[in-house]
Scaffold this motif. Structure first.
Motif, short mmCIF file in Angstrom:
data_model
loop_
_atom_site.label_atom_id
_atom_site.label_comp_id
_atom_site.label_asym_id
_atom_site.label_seq_id
_atom_site.Cartn_x
_atom_site.Cartn_y
_atom_site.Cartn_z
N ALA A 1 0.83 -1.21 0.00
CA ALA A 1 0.00 0.00 0.00
C ALA A 1 0.87 1.26 0.00
O ALA A 1 0.56 2.23 -0.71
CB ALA A 1 -0.94 0.00 1.20
N ASP A 2 1.96 1.25 0.75
CA ASP A 2 2.88 2.38 0.75
C ASP A 2 3.51 2.57 -0.63
O ASP A 2 3.67 3.69 -1.10
CB ASP A 2 3.98 2.20 1.80
CG ASP A 2 3.48 2.33 3.22
OD1 ASP A 2 2.36 2.82 3.43
OD2 ASP A 2 4.24 1.93 4.13
N ALA A 3 3.85 1.45 -1.28
CA ALA A 3 4.44 1.51 -2.62
C ALA A 3 3.44 2.08 -3.63
O ALA A 3 3.81 2.90 -4.48
CB ALA A 3 4.91 0.13 -3.05
N VAL A 4 2.20 1.65 -3.53
CA VAL A 4 1.16 2.16 -4.43
C VAL A 4 1.01 3.67 -4.23
O VAL A 4 0.97 4.44 -5.19
CB VAL A 4 -0.19 1.44 -4.19
CG1 VAL A 4 -1.33 2.14 -4.92
CG2 VAL A 4 -0.10 -0.02 -4.61
N ALA A 5 0.97 4.10 -2.98
CA ALA A 5 0.80 5.53 -2.68
C ALA A 5 2.00 6.35 -3.14
O ALA A 5 1.84 7.51 -3.53
CB ALA A 5 0.56 5.72 -1.18
N ALA A 6 3.19 5.77 -3.12
CA ALA A 6 4.40 6.51 -3.47
C ALA A 6 4.69 6.52 -4.97
O ALA A 6 5.54 7.29 -5.42
CB ALA A 6 5.60 5.91 -2.73
N CYS A 7 4.00 5.71 -5.74
CA CYS A 7 4.27 5.62 -7.17
C CYS A 7 3.85 6.92 -7.87
O CYS A 7 2.66 7.25 -7.90
CB CYS A 7 3.53 4.43 -7.79
SG CYS A 7 3.84 4.26 -9.56
N PRO A 8 4.81 7.65 -8.45
CA PRO A 8 4.46 8.93 -9.06
C PRO A 8 3.66 8.81 -10.35
O PRO A 8 3.01 9.78 -10.77
CB PRO A 8 5.82 9.58 -9.33
CG PRO A 8 6.76 8.44 -9.47
CD PRO A 8 6.23 7.38 -8.53
N SER A 9 3.67 7.64 -10.97
CA SER A 9 2.95 7.47 -12.24
C SER A 9 1.71 6.59 -12.11
O SER A 9 1.10 6.25 -13.12
CB SER A 9 3.90 6.89 -13.29
OG SER A 9 4.36 5.61 -12.88
N PHE A 10 1.37 6.22 -10.88
CA PHE A 10 0.18 5.39 -10.63
C PHE A 10 0.22 4.10 -11.45
O PHE A 10 -0.78 3.66 -11.98
CB PHE A 10 -1.11 6.17 -10.91
CG PHE A 10 -1.17 7.49 -10.20
CD1 PHE A 10 -1.45 7.54 -8.85
CD2 PHE A 10 -0.91 8.67 -10.87
CE1 PHE A 10 -1.50 8.76 -8.17
CE2 PHE A 10 -0.95 9.90 -10.21
CZ PHE A 10 -1.25 9.93 -8.85
N ALA A 11 1.41 3.50 -11.52
CA ALA A 11 1.61 2.31 -12.36
C ALA A 11 1.33 0.99 -11.64
O ALA A 11 1.38 -0.05 -12.26
CB ALA A 11 3.05 2.30 -12.90
N ILE A 12 1.04 1.05 -10.34
CA ILE A 12 0.74 -0.18 -9.61
C ILE A 12 -0.55 -0.02 -8.83
O ILE A 12 -0.93 1.09 -8.44
CB ILE A 12 1.90 -0.59 -8.68
CG1 ILE A 12 2.32 0.54 -7.76
CG2 ILE A 12 3.07 -1.11 -9.47
CD1 ILE A 12 3.41 0.18 -6.76
N GLU A 13 -1.23 -1.14 -8.63
CA GLU A 13 -2.48 -1.10 -7.89
C GLU A 13 -2.70 -2.41 -7.16
O GLU A 13 -2.16 -3.46 -7.53
CB GLU A 13 -3.67 -0.80 -8.79
CG GLU A 13 -3.93 -1.85 -9.82
CD GLU A 13 -5.13 -1.51 -10.70
OE1 GLU A 13 -5.79 -2.47 -11.13
OE2 GLU A 13 -5.38 -0.32 -10.98
N ILE A 14 -3.52 -2.33 -6.12
CA ILE A 14 -3.92 -3.49 -5.32
C ILE A 14 -5.36 -3.81 -5.70
O ILE A 14 -6.21 -2.92 -5.77
CB ILE A 14 -3.86 -3.20 -3.82
CG1 ILE A 14 -2.44 -2.92 -3.38
CG2 ILE A 14 -4.46 -4.36 -3.02
CD1 ILE A 14 -2.32 -2.45 -1.94
#
Length: 65
Positions: free
Chosen positions: A48-61
């Motif tokens: 969840a932290d990784a998703v929130a930190a992704c500047p290009s919104f390239a990952i999702e849960i």
């Protein structure tokens, strides 16, 4: 929980790898790779932290019912 990524949207910032190295990596082109598409629940906060930190919104849960 399932984790998805969009390598085309990825800008290679690498925040996902820093925050959840057991789940994410970067390929030879510097694009996100999901190592474990269904990581254990104890990885949820890191993912969840990784998703929130992704500047290009390239990952999702995706939560499965």
């Amino acid at each position: 929980m399932r984790v998805h990524s969009d390598a085309d949207a990825c800008v290679g910032a690498g925040q996902c790898v820093v925050l959840a190295p057991a789940v994410f990596d970067l390929d030879d082109d510097g694009k996100v790779v999901v190592l474990h598409g269904a990581p254990p629940e104890e990885q949820r906060s890191r993912v969840a932290d990784a998703v929130a930190a992704c500047p290009s919104f390239a990952i999702e849960i995706e939560d499965r019912a």
